[in-house]
Motif scaffolding. Structure first.
Motif, short mmCIF file in Angstrom:
data_model
loop_
_atom_site.label_atom_id
_atom_site.label_comp_id
_atom_site.label_asym_id
_atom_site.label_seq_id
_atom_site.Cartn_x
_atom_site.Cartn_y
_atom_site.Cartn_z
N MET A 1 14.16 0.69 12.87
CA MET A 1 15.24 1.50 13.40
C MET A 1 15.93 0.72 14.52
O MET A 1 15.28 0.07 15.33
N ASN A 2 17.21 0.83 14.54
CA ASN A 2 18.02 0.20 15.57
C ASN A 2 17.56 0.67 16.95
O ASN A 2 17.41 1.87 17.18
N LEU A 9 17.89 8.82 20.20
CA LEU A 9 17.01 9.85 19.63
C LEU A 9 15.98 10.30 20.66
O LEU A 9 15.72 11.50 20.80
N ARG A 10 15.42 9.36 21.40
CA ARG A 10 14.42 9.70 22.42
C ARG A 10 15.03 10.60 23.49
O ARG A 10 14.43 11.60 23.88
N ILE A 14 13.89 14.37 24.21
CA ILE A 14 13.41 14.78 25.54
C ILE A 14 14.20 15.98 26.03
O ILE A 14 13.63 16.95 26.56
N LEU A 15 15.51 15.94 25.85
CA LEU A 15 16.36 17.07 26.29
C LEU A 15 16.01 18.35 25.54
O LEU A 15 15.91 19.42 26.15
N THR A 16 15.84 18.27 24.22
CA THR A 16 15.50 19.49 23.47
C THR A 16 14.12 20.00 23.85
O THR A 16 13.90 21.21 23.90
N THR A 17 13.21 19.09 24.17
CA THR A 17 11.87 19.51 24.62
C THR A 17 11.97 20.23 25.96
O THR A 17 11.36 21.30 26.14
N ILE A 92 8.42 14.60 18.11
CA ILE A 92 9.65 13.84 17.87
C ILE A 92 9.86 12.83 18.99
O ILE A 92 10.22 11.67 18.74
N VAL A 93 9.63 13.25 20.23
CA VAL A 93 9.72 12.31 21.35
C VAL A 93 8.74 11.16 21.13
O VAL A 93 9.09 9.99 21.25
#
Length: 176
Positions: A1-2, A9-10, A14-17, A92-93
């Motif tokens: 992954m780029n 994505l990280r 983190i924000l959604t968590t 996901i994080v």
């Protein structure tokens, strides 16, 4: 992954968590009365669904004790559900880091368990609420189910991505 995509994505994960942790905290701020009203609303909706499918009204068909058990079930299911989502967010994080999968699972479970403990501690200071280690264990069981769901989704997405990359000629050999 780029690497740039991975960092984006990280940050998003983190924000959604963090947002989900705030949602949990806000639910914990509800007084005992408003928490009970929300549970009662869920049971009434469930009762309407049962009535539309069976023609039976649970408030009449079962004893008040059994009706209270249904409400308790919905309350505990809510505990499991919110920590199910939290653990998926945490996983996901962690998927954005190059660490062993077993360590990712352990970190996610530990994080959710510790957050559940802090959540129960917080409820000690809310009117009409209290701390319950049993609720903490229920929260953690929901988190464990979320970890399993995250692993299944990861495997599916990894397989699809690998097949796509192979088809585009980006990798060779895997998944003939």
């Amino acid at each position: 992954m780029n690497p740039k995509v991975k960092v984006r994505l990280r940050i998003l994960a983190i924000l959604t968590t963090l947002i989900w942790m705030i949602v949990i905290f806000r639910f914990s701020m509800d007084t005992g009365t408003s928490s009970h009203e929300l549970s009662d609303l869920c049971v009434r909706i469930f009762n309407k669904a049962v009535y539309s499918f069976t023609g039976k009204d649970l408030t009449i068909s079962i004893t008040p004790e059994h009706y209270a058990l249904i409400e308790l079930f919905f309350r505990k299911l809510a505990h499991m559900s919110i920590y199910f989502v939290l653990s998926i967010n945490v996983m996901i994080v962690l998927f954005t880091f190059n660490i062993k999968m077993s360590l990712k699972m352990f970190i996610s479970a530990l994080f959710c368990f510790l957050y559940a403990l802090s959540d129960e501690f917080h409820q000690m200071f809310v009117d009409g609420r209290g701390a319950s280690f049993t609720d903490c264990l229920i929260d953690t069981s929901g988190a464990l189910l979320g970890i399993i769901a995250a692993l299944i989704l990861y495997c599916i997405l990894y397989t699809l991505m690998t097949k796509y990359q192979k088809r585009k000629g980006l990798i060779k050999g895997a998944y003939d």
